[in-house]
Design an enzyme around this catalytic site. Structure first.
Site, short mmCIF file in Angstrom:
data_model
loop_
_atom_site.label_atom_id
_atom_site.label_comp_id
_atom_site.label_asym_id
_atom_site.label_seq_id
_atom_site.Cartn_x
_atom_site.Cartn_y
_atom_site.Cartn_z
N ASP A 1 0.84 -1.19 0.00
CA ASP A 1 0.00 0.00 0.00
C ASP A 1 0.88 1.24 0.00
O ASP A 1 2.03 1.22 0.44
CB ASP A 1 -0.97 0.00 1.18
CG ASP A 1 -0.28 0.03 2.54
OD1 ASP A 1 0.70 -0.72 2.72
OD2 ASP A 1 -0.70 0.81 3.41
N GLU B 1 0.01 -0.77 5.83
CA GLU B 1 1.09 -0.22 6.65
C GLU B 1 0.99 1.29 6.73
O GLU B 1 1.30 1.88 7.77
CB GLU B 1 2.44 -0.63 6.06
CG GLU B 1 3.62 -0.45 7.03
CD GLU B 1 4.26 0.94 6.96
OE1 GLU B 1 5.08 1.26 7.85
OE2 GLU B 1 3.94 1.71 6.02
#
Length: 383
Positions: free
Chosen positions: A74, A138
């Site tokens: 991400d 994250e």
């Protein structure tokens, strides 16, 4: 016969083309699952609360030697897209650089360790297992990312002996820094409530602003510590003070403030919360106000003491770069704060100067070098 090696630059580009802005998966984990599955890795999607995660293992569950990698696909939002001079998901290569959101943080790191792992198991299958834990959460709240993977591993008898997180760790040049720990992070939101009144008659009001100024001064001027063996001094930053009062003739009833604490191993979240609560109680009493505090501990400080794992990584870094890395605990938080409860963990990755910036980019030769470092680490670990 050896297979064609996996090109980490090409894989980085493929990942950058996936628009995986948290919490969107964007096709990045599906791409990795396909590549890893084709190379003989047993892959499991470990999705939780709408967050996509991928667990991949080559080798037997419970092998005596199991090396783990951790990373995320991400990425943070683009910001002002009109300010980008290159397509943010184009993965174009120009001037020896690969451009795009996530190219540095940290699709190149994921591509490098995936490429290194696939090459090893195809060309020189180790006596042991390799586990890859890759999350899509994250850069967000991180509540259902690496924690979900570790919870799933515990429930299914999966374990890593050691783990390397592939976050960017080098400030200026490849090889100069390994992270062996991280400071803890805590945010606290304070509210002081008094009595609203006319600014010409302050004795008829109870003004929360002087009280909040006193509280923020006491917190920010207090020396938490002078540093420890492996950590710099802890810090507290006041990041906002606000009343929302647009007038000059009204004393507001309420004032809010927020602080962020980055703390070393001389403290834990509970001890810092207790200290801030004592300070708040004293100000409440002194000014006859009502106070409240909400706290979020994003992670406790941790340290993986220098030893076999950091020696292994440092030796590989020096062999490939000619640079002997320093062992550091600087910077913000990472998912290593979750992995440290599972097994010894260190972090090593490329130079992170453009992460989260407009026109994020990575030097192509660094991606190649990072794969070589990870390949050497795996080779030396399995011996």
């Amino acid at each position: 016969m050896p297979h064609d090696s996996v090109d980490p630059v090409e894989l980085t580009a493929d990942l950058v083309r996936c628009p995986s802005v948290t919490p969107e998966e964007g096709g990045a984990l599906a791409l990795l699952q396909e590549r890893l599955g084709a190379a003989g890795f047993e892959c499991t999607r470990v999705d939780r609360a709408g967050v996509a995660n991928l667990f991949a293992r080559w080798g037997d569950k419970g092998a005596a030697k199991t090396f783990g990698f951790n990373g995320h696909t991400d990425v943070v939002p683009l910001g002002d897209e009109t300010a980008w001079t290159m397509p943010p998901f184009g993965a174009e290569i120009k001037d020896g650089l690969l451009w795009g959101r996530g190219s540095t943080d940290m699709k190149s790191g994921v591509a490098a360790f995936v490429a290194a792992a696939i090459d090893l198991v195809r060309d020189n299958p180790p006596q042991g297992a390799i586990i890859l834990t890759i999350t899509g959460d994250e850069e967000g709240d991180a509540e259902h990312g690496t924690t979900a993977l570790l919870d799933w591993m515990a429930d299914n008898g999966e374990a890593m002996n050691v783990c390397l997180v592939g976050e960017p760790t080098c400030p200026d040049k490849m090889g100069e820094m390994i992270k062996i720990g991280r400071r803890g992070s805590l945010s606290a939101w304070f509210t002081l409530t008094g009595v609203q009144g006319h600014s010409a008659y302050p004795h008829r009001a109870r003004n929360p602003l002087p009280a909040m100024a006193r509280l923020m001064d006491r917190l920010s001027s207090h020396e938490l510590d002078s540093g420890t063996d492996h950590f710099d001094p802890s810090t507290l930053a006041v990041v906002t003070i606000d009343t929302g009062n647009p007038t000059t003739n009204v004393i507001p009833a309420e004032c809010r403030a927020t602080v962020n604490v980055r703390f070393n191993d001389a403290h834990d979240g509970a001890s810092l919360i207790a200290w801030m609560q004592r300070e708040l109680d004293e100000v409440e009493a002194a000014f006859d106000l009502t106070g409240a505090m909400d706290v979020k501990v994003s992670g406790e400080s941790f340290l993986t003491p220098p030893g076999a794992l950091s020696d292994l990584v440092a030796a590989a870094v020096e062999a490939e770069t000619g640079v002997r890395p320093v062992l550091s605990t600087t910077g913000g938080t990472s998912d290593a704060r979750f992995v440290k409860d599972h097994c010894p963990v260190v972090e090593f990755g490329l130079v992170g100067q453009t992460m989260h910036q407009v026109d994020e980019r990575v030097a192509v030769d660094q991606i190649v070098q990072l794969k070589a470092i990870y390949s050497r680490i795996l080779h030396d670990y399995f011996g």
